[in-house]
Design a protein around this motif. Structure first.
Motif, PDB file in Angstrom:
ATOM      1  N   THR A 152       0.854  -1.177   0.000  1.00 30.71           N
ATOM      2  CA  THR A 152       0.000   0.000   0.000  1.00 30.71           C
ATOM      3  C   THR A 152       0.895   1.234   0.000  1.00 30.71           C
ATOM      4  N   LYS A 153       0.557   2.208  -0.803  1.00 35.89           N
ATOM      5  CA  LYS A 153       1.390   3.398  -0.954  1.00 35.89           C
ATOM      6  C   LYS A 153       0.780   4.559  -0.186  1.00 35.89           C
ATOM      7  N   LEU A 154       1.341   4.822   1.005  1.00 34.63           N
ATOM      8  CA  LEU A 154       0.888   5.921   1.850  1.00 34.63           C
ATOM      9  C   LEU A 154       2.075   6.832   2.146  1.00 34.63           C
ATOM     10  N   ASP A 155       1.835   7.862   2.958  1.00 34.88           N
ATOM     11  CA  ASP A 155       2.906   8.805   3.282  1.00 34.88           C
ATOM     12  C   ASP A 155       3.892   8.238   4.303  1.00 34.88           C
ATOM     13  N   SER A 156       3.467   7.242   5.083  1.00 33.94           N
ATOM     14  CA  SER A 156       4.332   6.662   6.109  1.00 33.94           C
ATOM     15  C   SER A 156       3.834   5.275   6.481  1.00 33.94           C
ATOM     16  N   ASP A 157       4.669   4.533   7.219  1.00 35.28           N
ATOM     17  CA  ASP A 157       4.282   3.237   7.800  1.00 35.28           C
ATOM     18  C   ASP A 157       3.791   2.238   6.753  1.00 35.28           C
ATOM     19  N   CYS A 158       4.473   2.154   5.628  1.00 36.94           N
ATOM     20  CA  CYS A 158       4.017   1.248   4.575  1.00 36.94           C
ATOM     21  C   CYS A 158       5.195   0.668   3.803  1.00 36.94           C
ATOM     22  N   ILE A 159       4.950  -0.483   3.180  1.00 43.05           N
ATOM     23  CA  ILE A 159       5.923  -1.171   2.343  1.00 43.05           C
ATOM     24  C   ILE A 159       5.245  -1.499   1.027  1.00 43.05           C
ATOM     25  N   TYR A 160       5.899  -1.163  -0.082  1.00 36.39           N
ATOM     26  CA  TYR A 160       5.296  -1.464  -1.376  1.00 36.39           C
ATOM     27  C   TYR A 160       6.391  -1.707  -2.392  1.00 36.39           C
ATOM     28  N   ALA A 161       6.005  -2.290  -3.521  1.00 36.74           N
ATOM     29  CA  ALA A 161       6.960  -2.600  -4.586  1.00 36.74           C
ATOM     30  C   ALA A 161       7.219  -1.359  -5.431  1.00 36.74           C
ATOM     31  N   ASP A 162       8.424  -1.280  -5.983  1.00 36.26           N
ATOM     32  CA  ASP A 162       8.793  -0.166  -6.855  1.00 36.26           C
ATOM     33  C   ASP A 162       8.245  -0.433  -8.252  1.00 36.26           C
ATOM     34  N   ASP A 163       6.946  -0.225  -8.419  1.00 35.72           N
ATOM     35  CA  ASP A 163       6.302  -0.508  -9.695  1.00 35.72           C
ATOM     36  C   ASP A 163       6.801   0.403 -10.805  1.00 35.72           C
ATOM     37  N   VAL A 164       7.099   1.650 -10.482  1.00 35.86           N
ATOM     38  CA  VAL A 164       7.654   2.554 -11.483  1.00 35.86           C
ATOM     39  C   VAL A 164       8.989   2.013 -11.982  1.00 35.86           C
ATOM     40  N   GLY A 165       9.864   1.666 -11.050  1.00 39.47           N
ATOM     41  CA  GLY A 165      11.177   1.152 -11.417  1.00 39.47           C
ATOM     42  C   GLY A 165      11.111  -0.181 -12.131  1.00 39.47           C
ATOM     43  N   GLY A 166      10.177  -1.050 -11.726  1.00 41.82           N
ATOM     44  CA  GLY A 166      10.048  -2.350 -12.374  1.00 41.82           C
ATOM     45  C   GLY A 166       9.657  -2.239 -13.829  1.00 41.82           C
ATOM     46  N   ALA A 167       8.635  -1.406 -14.100  1.00 38.91           N
ATOM     47  CA  ALA A 167       8.195  -1.219 -15.488  1.00 38.91           C
ATOM     48  C   ALA A 167       9.270  -0.523 -16.313  1.00 38.91           C
ATOM     49  N   PRO A 309       5.351   3.220  18.692  1.00 38.30           N
ATOM     50  CA  PRO A 309       4.048   3.256  18.003  1.00 38.30           C
ATOM     51  C   PRO A 309       3.643   4.626  17.480  1.00 38.30           C
ATOM     52  N   ASP A 310       4.158   5.685  18.060  1.00 39.82           N
ATOM     53  CA  ASP A 310       3.774   7.022  17.621  1.00 39.82           C
ATOM     54  C   ASP A 310       4.691   7.577  16.535  1.00 39.82           C
ATOM     55  N   ALA A 311       5.754   6.857  16.220  1.00 37.85           N
ATOM     56  CA  ALA A 311       6.679   7.328  15.188  1.00 37.85           C
ATOM     57  C   ALA A 311       6.071   7.125  13.803  1.00 37.85           C
ATOM     58  N   GLU A 312       6.288   8.086  12.912  1.00 37.52           N
ATOM     59  CA  GLU A 312       5.867   7.932  11.522  1.00 37.52           C
ATOM     60  C   GLU A 312       7.081   7.462  10.727  1.00 37.52           C
ATOM     61  N   LEU A 313       7.082   6.203  10.357  1.00 37.41           N
ATOM     62  CA  LEU A 313       8.236   5.600   9.696  1.00 37.41           C
ATOM     63  C   LEU A 313       8.173   5.837   8.189  1.00 37.41           C
ATOM     64  N   SER A 314       9.313   6.101   7.606  1.00 35.30           N
ATOM     65  CA  SER A 314       9.373   6.372   6.171  1.00 35.30           C
ATOM     66  C   SER A 314       8.976   5.136   5.374  1.00 35.30           C
ATOM     67  N   PRO A 315       8.270   5.313   4.261  1.00 38.23           N
ATOM     68  CA  PRO A 315       7.890   4.173   3.419  1.00 38.23           C
ATOM     69  C   PRO A 315       9.124   3.422   2.921  1.00 38.23           C
ATOM     70  N   VAL A 316       8.959   2.126   2.737  1.00 38.35           N
ATOM     71  CA  VAL A 316      10.014   1.286   2.165  1.00 38.35           C
ATOM     72  C   VAL A 316       9.554   0.820   0.793  1.00 38.35           C
ATOM     73  N   CYS A 317      10.335   1.133  -0.229  1.00 42.39           N
ATOM     74  CA  CYS A 317      10.005   0.785  -1.619  1.00 42.39           C
ATOM     75  C   CYS A 317      10.959  -0.320  -2.068  1.00 42.39           C
ATOM     76  N   VAL A 318      10.420  -1.493  -2.382  1.00 41.65           N
ATOM     77  CA  VAL A 318      11.238  -2.679  -2.664  1.00 41.65           C
ATOM     78  C   VAL A 318      11.356  -2.892  -4.179  1.00 41.65           C
ATOM     79  N   PRO A 319      12.570  -3.062  -4.707  1.00 39.54           N
ATOM     80  CA  PRO A 319      12.755  -3.175  -6.160  1.00 39.54           C
ATOM     81  C   PRO A 319      12.335  -4.523  -6.726  1.00 39.54           C
ATOM     82  N   PHE A 320      11.994  -4.523  -8.012  1.00 36.57           N
ATOM     83  CA  PHE A 320      11.741  -5.739  -8.775  1.00 36.57           C
ATOM     84  C   PHE A 320      13.072  -6.345  -9.219  1.00 36.57           C
ATOM     85  N   GLN A 321      13.038  -7.623  -9.614  1.00 35.57           N
ATOM     86  CA  GLN A 321      14.199  -8.287 -10.184  1.00 35.57           C
ATOM     87  C   GLN A 321      13.855  -8.747 -11.601  1.00 35.57           C
TER      88      GLN A 321
END
Length: 335
Positions: A152-167, A309-321
């Protein structure tokens, strides 16, 4: 009579705090020899963890909850993602519980208590990927619940694939093979962020190479897809390479054969896929969705979120292979 941590400490000659940490969540901080010494003693003496006592002493259950909705379109869960979560949790001496809830429960006041208290979980990984109800986000924030969002792509607290980079990577691969007419075809556009992100990555690569993007991204009824594919591949200015969904690849192979086009000599076919795609004796060249890696990163983020729990963690964007496969080639050349 239950074996105690003190008895294991006496048996091994180690301190009780050391034994407690090795059999708890800090085993990775000790040497392999110390871990083996404690584990072998615990097994020999018949030690069993008292989960209730452990939870009372630490305030933690050692459990992460995976929250999913009933709508599979919004809560699709690749098996690799689940395995990544379980492997990373096991390495931290934690376990996973899964709960599926209808939308009305996901937006009710009882959401957080139900997931965390009734499931005895320390935090939750939410696999609800798009069109998220604002009320659901509000409940998580209001309760200060340790929660991270998966795929899921949100401003914080999320993990998603780098769809832009993959394509972009897949398009650049086709360009490097000499293709200039590369089509991006998607017969079932969804509202998930990956739809626009992948199209953007393809467009970026084409424009960077001075090429004109050719996007066909329309919802086409199943019974019309054969006709539309014939029209796309039967044109005089047809693409020499295409990026398609894995579920549409068979259709493109079939229509290409009907039109007398050889794959990959006349038409290179590639996919953005969740795993290896094989058909017609070929491994389809693809960029692979990082399912397992997303699961691992989700657990890592959740562990940090449980501590803060109150920290806003930066999103993690995981690359495709890239999986090179055999379904693409230089123009006029067989793979």
């Amino acid at each position: 009579m239950a074996v105690t941590l003190r008895e294991i400490a006496e048996y091994t000659g180690l301190s009780k705090p050391t034994v407690t940490r090795v059999l708890g969540r800090d085993a990775h901080l000790f040497s392999p020899a110390t871990r083996q010494r404690v584990f072998e003693a615990a097994a020999k003496l018949g030690y069993r963890v008292n989960s209730a006592a452990k939870a009372m002493n630490t305030g933690r259950f050692g459990c992460a909850a995976l929250v999913m909705g009933y709508d599979t379109a919004r809560s699709d869960l690749p098996i690799g993602m689940m395995m990544g979560m379980q492997d990373e949790l096991a390495a931290r001496d934690m376990h996973l519980t899964v709960t599926r809830l209808p939308d009305e429960k996901l937006t009710s006041e009882g959401l957080v208590p139900k997931v965390l208290r009734e499931n005895m979980a320390d935090g939750m990984m939410i696999n609800y990927t798009h069109d998220i109800p604002e009320r659901m986000l509000e409940l998580i924030r209001t309760h200060h619940a340790p929660a991270v969002w998966v795929n899921t792509k949100l401003d914080s607290d999320c993990i998603y694939a780098d769809d832009v980079g993959g394509a972009r990577l897949l398009t650049e691969t086709l360009i490097q093979l000499g293709h200039r007419k590369i089509g991006y075809i998607k017969y079932d556009p969804a509202t998930h962020h990956s739809t626009t992100d992948r199209r953007e990555g393809y467009t970026q690569a084409m424009r960077a190479a001075g090429l004109t993007p050719s996007v066909f991204s329309e919802r086409v009824a199943f019974e019309d897809q054969m006709r539309v594919t014939h029209e796309l591949l039967g044109r005089r200015d047809r693409p020499t390479a295409g990026i398609v969904l894995p579920e549409d690849a068979t259709l493109f192979f079939y229509v290409a054969a009907q039109l007398g086009l050889h794959v990959p000599k006349d038409l290179s076919i590639s996919c953005i896929a969740g795993g290896w795609v094989r058909m017609c004796g070929m491994q389809v060249t693809s960029v692979l969705f990082p399912s397992r890696e997303i699961g691992v990163e989700a657990v890592k983020m959740l562990v940090e979120k449980i501590e803060r729990p109150d920290a806003e963690l930066s999103p993690v964007c995981v690359p495709f292979q890239l999986d090179t496969g055999t379904s693409v080639a230089r123009l006029g050349q067989r793979s």
